[in-house]
Design a protein around this motif. Structure first.
Motif, PDB file in Angstrom:
ATOM      1  N   ALA A   1       2.438  36.532  19.510  1.00 25.80           N
ATOM      2  CA  ALA A   1       2.646  35.755  20.732  1.00 25.80           C
ATOM      3  C   ALA A   1       3.597  36.482  21.674  1.00 25.80           C
ATOM      4  N   LEU A   2       4.672  37.045  21.127  1.00 20.52           N
ATOM      5  CA  LEU A   2       5.625  37.775  21.958  1.00 20.52           C
ATOM      6  C   LEU A   2       4.977  39.002  22.587  1.00 20.52           C
ATOM      7  N   VAL A   3       4.151  39.694  21.825  1.00 22.84           N
ATOM      8  CA  VAL A   3       3.438  40.851  22.382  1.00 22.84           C
ATOM      9  C   VAL A   3       2.541  40.415  23.525  1.00 22.84           C
ATOM     10  N   PHE A   4       1.758  39.355  23.300  1.00 21.01           N
ATOM     11  CA  PHE A   4       0.803  38.915  24.316  1.00 21.01           C
ATOM     12  C   PHE A   4       1.520  38.409  25.571  1.00 21.01           C
ATOM     13  N   VAL A   5       2.629  37.697  25.379  1.00 23.21           N
ATOM     14  CA  VAL A   5       3.352  37.145  26.519  1.00 23.21           C
ATOM     15  C   VAL A   5       4.001  38.249  27.351  1.00 23.21           C
ATOM     16  N   THR A   6       4.567  39.241  26.691  1.00 25.90           N
ATOM     17  CA  THR A   6       5.362  40.231  27.413  1.00 25.90           C
ATOM     18  C   THR A   6       4.574  41.456  27.868  1.00 25.90           C
ATOM     19  N   PHE A   7       3.341  41.632  27.377  1.00 33.19           N
ATOM     20  CA  PHE A   7       2.582  42.828  27.735  1.00 33.19           C
ATOM     21  C   PHE A   7       1.199  42.509  28.299  1.00 33.19           C
ATOM     22  N   SER A   8       1.033  41.355  28.923  1.00 36.26           N
ATOM     23  CA  SER A   8      -0.283  40.979  29.439  1.00 36.26           C
ATOM     24  C   SER A   8      -0.220  40.515  30.881  1.00 36.26           C
ATOM     25  N   ALA A   9       0.620  41.149  31.682  1.00 37.68           N
ATOM     26  CA  ALA A   9       0.759  40.731  33.077  1.00 37.68           C
ATOM     27  C   ALA A   9      -0.553  40.834  33.837  1.00 37.68           C
ATOM     28  N   ASP A  10      -1.418  41.787  33.444  1.00 38.73           N
ATOM     29  CA  ASP A  10      -2.686  41.963  34.156  1.00 38.73           C
ATOM     30  C   ASP A  10      -3.869  41.408  33.379  1.00 38.73           C
ATOM     31  N   ASN A  11      -3.593  40.599  32.345  1.00 30.03           N
ATOM     32  CA  ASN A  11      -4.674  40.079  31.509  1.00 30.03           C
ATOM     33  C   ASN A  11      -4.414  38.594  31.265  1.00 30.03           C
ATOM     34  N   PRO A  12      -4.886  37.723  32.160  1.00 29.95           N
ATOM     35  CA  PRO A  12      -4.589  36.297  32.031  1.00 29.95           C
ATOM     36  C   PRO A  12      -5.082  35.691  30.733  1.00 29.95           C
ATOM     37  N   THR A  13      -6.193  36.201  30.213  1.00 30.44           N
ATOM     38  CA  THR A  13      -6.714  35.650  28.957  1.00 30.44           C
ATOM     39  C   THR A  13      -5.721  35.860  27.828  1.00 30.44           C
ATOM     40  N   MET A  14      -5.228  37.091  27.676  1.00 26.99           N
ATOM     41  CA  MET A  14      -4.301  37.371  26.586  1.00 26.99           C
ATOM     42  C   MET A  14      -2.937  36.733  26.840  1.00 26.99           C
ATOM     43  N   ALA A  15      -2.516  36.683  28.095  1.00 25.10           N
ATOM     44  CA  ALA A  15      -1.255  36.002  28.409  1.00 25.10           C
ATOM     45  C   ALA A  15      -1.343  34.531  28.029  1.00 25.10           C
ATOM     46  N   GLY A  16      -2.494  33.908  28.299  1.00 25.45           N
ATOM     47  CA  GLY A  16      -2.676  32.511  27.941  1.00 25.45           C
ATOM     48  C   GLY A  16      -2.642  32.289  26.445  1.00 25.45           C
ATOM     49  N   ILE A  17      -3.265  33.197  25.691  1.00 26.29           N
ATOM     50  CA  ILE A  17      -3.197  33.102  24.238  1.00 26.29           C
ATOM     51  C   ILE A  17      -1.744  33.178  23.785  1.00 26.29           C
ATOM     52  N   GLY A  18      -0.991  34.102  24.377  1.00 27.11           N
ATOM     53  CA  GLY A  18       0.406  34.248  23.997  1.00 27.11           C
ATOM     54  C   GLY A  18       1.222  33.007  24.262  1.00 27.11           C
ATOM     55  N   GLU A  19       1.053  32.409  25.434  1.00 24.21           N
ATOM     56  CA  GLU A  19       1.820  31.222  25.776  1.00 24.21           C
ATOM     57  C   GLU A  19       1.484  30.067  24.828  1.00 24.21           C
ATOM     58  N   ARG A  20       0.193  29.844  24.589  1.00 32.06           N
ATOM     59  CA  ARG A  20      -0.206  28.750  23.703  1.00 32.06           C
ATOM     60  C   ARG A  20       0.299  28.977  22.286  1.00 32.06           C
ATOM     61  N   THR A  21       0.234  30.225  21.832  1.00 32.55           N
ATOM     62  CA  THR A  21       0.671  30.517  20.467  1.00 32.55           C
ATOM     63  C   THR A  21       2.175  30.358  20.331  1.00 32.55           C
ATOM     64  N   LEU A  22       2.915  30.816  21.327  1.00 32.57           N
ATOM     65  CA  LEU A  22       4.370  30.675  21.274  1.00 32.57           C
ATOM     66  C   LEU A  22       4.765  29.200  21.240  1.00 32.57           C
ATOM     67  N   ASP A  23       4.107  28.378  22.049  1.00 30.72           N
ATOM     68  CA  ASP A  23       4.378  26.943  21.996  1.00 30.72           C
ATOM     69  C   ASP A  23       4.076  26.380  20.620  1.00 30.72           C
ATOM     70  N   ALA A  24       2.974  26.815  20.007  1.00 33.55           N
ATOM     71  CA  ALA A  24       2.568  26.281  18.708  1.00 33.55           C
ATOM     72  C   ALA A  24       3.557  26.661  17.612  1.00 33.55           C
ATOM     73  N   VAL A  25       3.994  27.922  17.579  1.00 29.86           N
ATOM     74  CA  VAL A  25       4.882  28.332  16.491  1.00 29.86           C
ATOM     75  C   VAL A  25       6.272  27.733  16.647  1.00 29.86           C
ATOM     76  N   LEU A  26       6.675  27.396  17.879  1.00 30.41           N
ATOM     77  CA  LEU A  26       8.002  26.841  18.103  1.00 30.41           C
ATOM     78  C   LEU A  26       8.038  25.321  18.036  1.00 30.41           C
ATOM     79  N   SER A  27       6.857  24.686  18.000  1.00 30.52           N
ATOM     80  CA  SER A  27       6.819  23.216  18.000  1.00 30.52           C
ATOM     81  C   SER A  27       7.214  22.663  16.633  1.00 30.52           C
TER      82      SER A  27
END
Length: 305
Positions: free
Chosen positions: A279-305
């Motif tokens: 999730a951290l990789v996807f969030v911090t290295f996907s500025a030009d890839n909304p699909t992967m950035a979205g996966i990262g955000e959703r995953t980070l929310d899930a693991v921290l919930s």
């Protein structure tokens, strides 16, 4: 496949610009290679499906794809698929893009290339399955079939299948880049907790190596295929199991775990740790890839919930 299918067939996750091809690749080259090495297919139409970081992928008629590496690094990953997917595919309960033909270097093109089946569908990151419960059972069963002891000559990997502490340097850098302090503190706490979990005690298991919702296809509402095995490797199965936090809520993660059947508490905790890492990789290295950035955000929310 859908409009983001290029992600499933070799596009990299990065905010950097796409690297230039190390050799010229084109539809015309695909036509010439097919005509020379598979003349029985030479009459089929060729069109670009994706021109990603690693591969030019072309439709070949209605039922086939041609995967042509555009960089030396990608050529090595394609060779992993060529070597191992035909052996693994028969025992997997979902379709995978096992090469139907391995092309040889020719016409000035220096690497092996593949003809693989066209697997219809959209990536799950864009079109989730209609029934998460059925998808959880299907994906858990798929990984149970895949995660078996790998032979000594399975492809090694520097960042997947490895003990979690070996990802510590990257995690520290990525945590520092999170803007939300509360998320940063929570993620750091979780990371410290999973570092204390015992590592994988068994023999190295076969791993997909890059399993996320952009490498899973959904067709007619059902989970239909798993693609992009270029990072195929062996090691701790927890890395693949991290997909449970990427694709499912808590209820359906439990169904996924039950269908998998072999995730003890330590493995499940490491899987959550891997979900955090990715999730951290996807969030911090996907500025030009909304699909992967979205996966990262959703995953980070899930693991921290």
């Amino acid at each position: 496949m859908g409009r983001v299918a290029f992600v499933a067939y070799g596009a990299a996750v990065s905010a950097q610009r796409m690297p230039a091809a190390e050799v010229p690749v084109s539809v015309e080259l695909v036509r010439r290679l097919v005509a020379e090495q598979r003349p029985d297919l030479a009459g089929l139409a060729v069109s670009v499906l994706a021109n990603g970081w690693d591969n030019l992928v072309c439709r070949l008629g209605e039922r086939l794809l041609v995967r042509l590496p555009r960089r030396a690094m990608a050529a090595e990953l394609v060779e992993h698929e060529q070597r191992w997917l035909p052996e693994l595919a028969p025992r997997l309960p979902l379709p995978v893009p096992a090469p139907m033909f391995v092309g040889r270097p020719a016409l000035g093109y220096p690497w092996s290339w593949s003809i693989v089946p066209y697997l219809p569908g959209h990536v799950a990151a864009e079109k989730p399955p209609v029934s998460p419960a059925a998808a959880a059972v299907a994906l858990g069963g798929f990984l149970a079939a895949l995660h078996t002891p790998a032979p000594p000559d399975a492809p090694p990997h520097t960042s997947r299948g490895i003990p979690l502490p070996r990802r510590a340097e990257g995690v520290a850098e990525q945590l520092a880049r999170l803007d939300d302090r509360s998320r940063r503190v929570a993620a750091a706490g979780l990371w410290q907790a999973v570092l204390d979990v015992p590592g994988w005690p068994g023999p190295p298991q076969w791993l997909h190596g890059d399993l996320h919702p952009a490498n899973i296809l959904v067709h007619r509402g059902e989970l239909s295929a798993v693609v992009d095995f270029g990072d195929l490797t062996a090691g701790d199965p927890a890395g693949d199991l991290s997909v449970a936090w990427m694709l499912f809520d808590a209820e359906h993660r439990a169904r996924f775990r039950a269908a998998y059947g072999a995730a003890d508490d330590h493995t499940w905790q490491r899987a959550r740790g891997w979900a955090l890492v990715l999730a951290l990789v996807f969030v911090t290295f996907s500025a030009d890839n909304p699909t992967m950035a979205g996966i990262g955000e959703r995953t980070l929310d899930a693991v921290l919930s």
